[in-house]
Scaffold this motif. Structure first.
Motif, PDB file in Angstrom:
ATOM      1  N   GLY A 358     -73.536  -9.054 -29.494  1.00 17.65           N
ATOM      2  CA  GLY A 358     -73.391  -7.926 -28.565  1.00 17.65           C
ATOM      3  C   GLY A 358     -72.793  -8.421 -27.262  1.00 17.65           C
ATOM      4  N   THR A 359     -71.779  -7.732 -26.757  1.00 18.28           N
ATOM      5  CA  THR A 359     -71.176  -8.147 -25.489  1.00 18.28           C
ATOM      6  C   THR A 359     -72.073  -7.727 -24.325  1.00 18.28           C
ATOM      7  OG1 THR A 359     -70.009  -6.065 -25.214  1.00 18.28           O
ATOM      8  CG2 THR A 359     -68.854  -7.809 -26.449  1.00 18.28           C
ATOM      9  N   ALA A 360     -71.815  -8.297 -23.163  1.00 22.01           N
ATOM     10  CA  ALA A 360     -72.563  -7.907 -21.967  1.00 22.01           C
ATOM     11  C   ALA A 360     -72.388  -6.407 -21.714  1.00 22.01           C
ATOM     12  CB  ALA A 360     -72.099  -8.728 -20.760  1.00 22.01           C
ATOM     13  N   ALA A 364     -75.225  -3.656 -21.469  1.00 20.14           N
ATOM     14  CA  ALA A 364     -75.342  -2.779 -20.295  1.00 20.14           C
ATOM     15  C   ALA A 364     -75.441  -1.320 -20.739  1.00 20.14           C
ATOM     16  CB  ALA A 364     -74.145  -2.987 -19.364  1.00 20.14           C
ATOM     17  N   ASP A 365     -74.559  -0.943 -21.668  1.00 25.52           N
ATOM     18  CA  ASP A 365     -74.595   0.442 -22.174  1.00 25.52           C
ATOM     19  C   ASP A 365     -75.947   0.748 -22.810  1.00 25.52           C
ATOM     20  OD1 ASP A 365     -71.980   0.617 -21.374  1.00 25.52           O
ATOM     21  OD2 ASP A 365     -71.121   0.458 -23.399  1.00 25.52           O
ATOM     22  N   PHE A 366     -76.416  -0.214 -23.605  1.00 25.65           N
ATOM     23  CA  PHE A 366     -77.696  -0.042 -24.289  1.00 25.65           C
ATOM     24  C   PHE A 366     -78.831   0.102 -23.274  1.00 25.65           C
ATOM     25  CE2 PHE A 366     -81.647  -1.781 -25.919  1.00 25.65           C
ATOM     26  CZ  PHE A 366     -81.819  -1.057 -27.092  1.00 25.65           C
ATOM     27  N   TYR A 368     -78.744   0.959 -20.105  1.00 22.26           N
ATOM     28  CA  TYR A 368     -78.640   2.201 -19.313  1.00 22.26           C
ATOM     29  C   TYR A 368     -79.208   3.382 -20.095  1.00 22.26           C
ATOM     30  CZ  TYR A 368     -76.618   5.888 -16.393  1.00 22.26           C
ATOM     31  OH  TYR A 368     -76.442   6.978 -15.584  1.00 22.26           O
ATOM     32  N   ALA A 369     -78.901   3.413 -21.392  1.00 23.43           N
ATOM     33  CA  ALA A 369     -79.362   4.528 -22.232  1.00 23.43           C
ATOM     34  C   ALA A 369     -80.833   4.375 -22.638  1.00 23.43           C
ATOM     35  CB  ALA A 369     -78.489   4.626 -23.486  1.00 23.43           C
ATOM     36  N   PHE A 370     -81.267   3.128 -22.744  1.00 29.35           N
ATOM     37  CA  PHE A 370     -82.622   2.846 -23.230  1.00 29.35           C
ATOM     38  C   PHE A 370     -83.689   3.459 -22.331  1.00 29.35           C
ATOM     39  CE2 PHE A 370     -86.424   0.145 -23.421  1.00 29.35           C
ATOM     40  CZ  PHE A 370     -86.692   0.148 -24.787  1.00 29.35           C
ATOM     41  N   TYR A 371     -83.450   3.393 -21.031  1.00 34.02           N
ATOM     42  CA  TYR A 371     -84.415   3.956 -20.071  1.00 34.02           C
ATOM     43  C   TYR A 371     -83.929   5.341 -19.654  1.00 34.02           C
ATOM     44  CZ  TYR A 371     -86.000  -0.929 -19.606  1.00 34.02           C
ATOM     45  OH  TYR A 371     -86.467  -2.203 -19.843  1.00 34.02           O
ATOM     46  N   PRO A 372     -84.570   6.401 -20.117  1.00 29.97           N
ATOM     47  CA  PRO A 372     -84.129   7.741 -19.717  1.00 29.97           C
ATOM     48  C   PRO A 372     -84.234   7.918 -18.202  1.00 29.97           C
ATOM     49  CG  PRO A 372     -86.147   7.836 -21.065  1.00 29.97           C
ATOM     50  CD  PRO A 372     -85.749   6.398 -20.971  1.00 29.97           C
ATOM     51  N   ALA A 373     -83.432   8.820 -17.671  1.00 28.76           N
ATOM     52  CA  ALA A 373     -83.401   9.033 -16.219  1.00 28.76           C
ATOM     53  C   ALA A 373     -84.798   9.316 -15.672  1.00 28.76           C
ATOM     54  CB  ALA A 373     -82.448  10.171 -15.881  1.00 28.76           C
ATOM     55  N   SER A 374     -85.659   9.898 -16.511  1.00 32.59           N
ATOM     56  CA  SER A 374     -87.005  10.249 -16.054  1.00 32.59           C
ATOM     57  C   SER A 374     -87.953   9.038 -16.049  1.00 32.59           C
ATOM     58  CB  SER A 374     -87.569  11.324 -16.986  1.00 32.59           C
ATOM     59  OG  SER A 374     -87.595  10.827 -18.322  1.00 32.59           O
ATOM     60  N   ALA A 464     -73.795   7.153 -13.274  1.00 30.05           N
ATOM     61  CA  ALA A 464     -72.997   6.687 -14.411  1.00 30.05           C
ATOM     62  C   ALA A 464     -73.323   5.238 -14.720  1.00 30.05           C
ATOM     63  CB  ALA A 464     -71.510   6.834 -14.094  1.00 30.05           C
ATOM     64  N   ARG A 465     -73.210   4.881 -15.999  1.00 31.25           N
ATOM     65  CA  ARG A 465     -73.396   3.484 -16.380  1.00 31.25           C
ATOM     66  C   ARG A 465     -72.252   2.663 -15.782  1.00 31.25           C
ATOM     67  NH1 ARG A 465     -70.034   2.312 -20.922  1.00 31.25           N
ATOM     68  NH2 ARG A 465     -68.861   4.170 -21.467  1.00 31.25           N
ATOM     69  N   PRO A 466     -72.423   1.324 -15.700  1.00 31.52           N
ATOM     70  CA  PRO A 466     -71.315   0.514 -15.187  1.00 31.52           C
ATOM     71  C   PRO A 466     -70.110   0.735 -16.106  1.00 31.52           C
ATOM     72  CG  PRO A 466     -73.305  -0.813 -15.403  1.00 31.52           C
ATOM     73  CD  PRO A 466     -73.583   0.501 -16.073  1.00 31.52           C
TER      74      PRO A 466
END
Ligand code: ZN
Length: 472
Positions: A358-360, A364-366, A368-374, A464-466
């Motif tokens: 998996g690339t950095a 990062a995408d993972f 960012y999505a793993f932790y919901p905004a809430s 937004a994610r990086p």
């Protein structure tokens, strides 16, 4: 003193200034703290330690530690009184060869009154004789000394030294060390640096360890017990010492399969961060129930929990990345902990990228999505997590996201140049996040305030994610 003022000057916009009472300086009283933003009573003012010489004896059966600490320091001001940080029982203190008065106060403060005033700029030689049962000492609700079936382990952050040696206990005051520990024959004593001697007499084996590069007090470690101890030399010629408790059970294979690759990990990291900063390497895995690892200088501590289900190179990558980020370049205040944990976590992402796991950017995408905004994850600001939250997931994972955001914004060339210039400029010293931001701006020629504000200093999930394609 000067250093405490330095923190105040370099503290970021969000900074809380720590005042060093001018009256204390004038009256010859060394301040009881060095000026940490989160822990004002950690470390001390008025002097600067250059070397610790510890000559100790430890009996595992009773958890009895006794010995003598000789501390070489320089007075930074005239001193009629000064503090050390320490919690065991003291039986005598000498300063420059003369008996000194001393009193324990406030849990971890040892207040020493030398018979005559110590003059600014002059050497101080402080000898402290002591003994105690470290596992029985609880201060600020902390009991970090870990007893094991056949010994003990001293490894904790941010606080550990109080339980085993008197010190100026803050990363701002680094020193070299000689640590000599006698243990019953058949038992081993492991510490940082290079093993210079091993002798046995009257049923006790003494291990002498030397640390020749500056080391923060919390990075000094001690492990006593039955260990499989190994000596090797890395490809680049570094002496490497690893040790594995004889009681690791089914995790022993995975522990060795991981930590024995420390040399390879260090070579790879040197290619990215620049030359390895120390003259020894290694790690140890005691039999303990604690579940963290720690970048104890040149000899990382690993909980066996990391190897319970198989080998784990990521933790080896993480702790060794700290040798650059944390150990050589140390926080100026515990508030700056992102400089350690964000970077060591990002090193794991780089290792993943190299392994084809998996690339950095994918991580990062993972993340960012793993932790919901809430999620409460996003509430903690990695750049100022708050006292007691230095090791919150946000400091690690959002901390690494911040570095991916930087990489995407400035491009790979400027990003990796910033990392190398950082460790070169701050080698063996202390640093603030503010200083890192300034260097990243200088290297890239970009205005990065907004980026760091978004990723380090704002509560809540960034919009937004990086972005993967922002780099030009
Ligand atoms: Zn870490």
């Amino acid at each position: 003193m000067q250093r405490a003022r330095l923190i105040a000057v370099t503290a970021g916009a969000v900074g809380v200034l720590v005042a060093v009472p001018a009256a204390a300086v004038d009256s010859g009283l060394g301040a009881p703290g060095i000026g940490d933003v989160y822990y004002p009573d950690y470390g001390n003012g008025g002097y600067d330690v250059s070397h610790y010489d510890l000559r100790l004896k430890y009996q595992p059966v009773s958890d009895q530690l006794e010995g003598t600490a000789t501390i070489l320091a320089t007075a930074k001001q005239d001193l009629t009184r000064f503090h050390l940080d320490f919690a065991l029982d003291v039986s005598a203190v000498q300063v420059n060869g003369q008996d000194a008065k001393y009193v324990a106060s406030g849990g971890h403060e040892l207040v020493v009154t030398p018979p005559s005033t110590l003059r600014a700029g002059r050497p101080m030689n402080v000898v402290v004789r002591y003994s105690g049962t470290p596992s029985k000492v609880k201060i600020d609700n902390l009991t970090p000394w870990q007893r094991t079936v056949d010994g003990a382990v001293a490894a904790n952050e941010p606080e550990m030294a109080w339980w085993w040696f008197p010190s100026n206990d803050h990363p701002l005051d680094k020193a070299t060390y000689d640590v000599s520990v006698a243990v019953p024959d058949g038992t081993k004593a492991i510490s940082n640096g290079v093993l210079t001697r091993r002798t046995s007499q009257f049923g006790w084996t003494r291990f002498d360890w030397r640390v020749s590069q500056p080391q923060a007090t919390y990075l000094a470690t001690l492990a006593i017990g039955k260990f499989d101890m190994r000596f090797a030399t890395t490809k680049s010629g570094l002496p490497m010492v690893t040790a594995y408790s004889d009681n690791l059970g089914s995790a022993a294979g995975a522990a060795k399969a991981s930590v024995e690759r420390t040399g390879e990990v260090i070579e790879w990291e040197s290619g990215i961060f620049g030359p390895y900063p120390f003259d020894a390497a290694g790690g140890y895995v005691p039999q303990t129930n604690v579940r963290f690892a720690l970048e104890t200088q040149t000899r990382s501590f690993y909980s066996p929990a990391f190897f319970a289900r198989g080998s784990n190179l990521y933790v080896v990558v993480h702790e060794n990345a700290h040798q650059w980020f944390g150990d050589s370049v140390s926080v100026a205040s515990w508030r700056d902990i992102w400089l350690n944990e964000g970077f060591a976590t990002y090193a794991e992402w780089l290792w993943s990228e190299k392994q084809g796991e998996g690339t950095a950017q994918q991580l990062a995408d993972f993340t960012y999505a793993f932790y919901p905004a809430s999620s409460s994850f996003w509430k903690v600001k990695p750049g100022d997590p708050g006292k007691g939250k230095e090791f919150h997931e946000s400091v690690y994972d959002r901390g690494a996201l911040a570095l991916q955001a930087l990489r995407n914004t400035v491009g790979d060339a400027a990003f990796f140049r910033t990392l190398r210039e950082w460790v070169a400029a701050k080698k063996y010293g202390n640093a603030t996040i503010t200083e890192f931001v300034a260097l990243a701006e200088k290297v890239s020629g970009k205005q990065l305030d907004e980026l760091f504000k978004t990723w380090l200093f704002t509560s809540g999930r960034p919009a937004a994610r990086p972005a993967a394609h922002a780099a030009r």
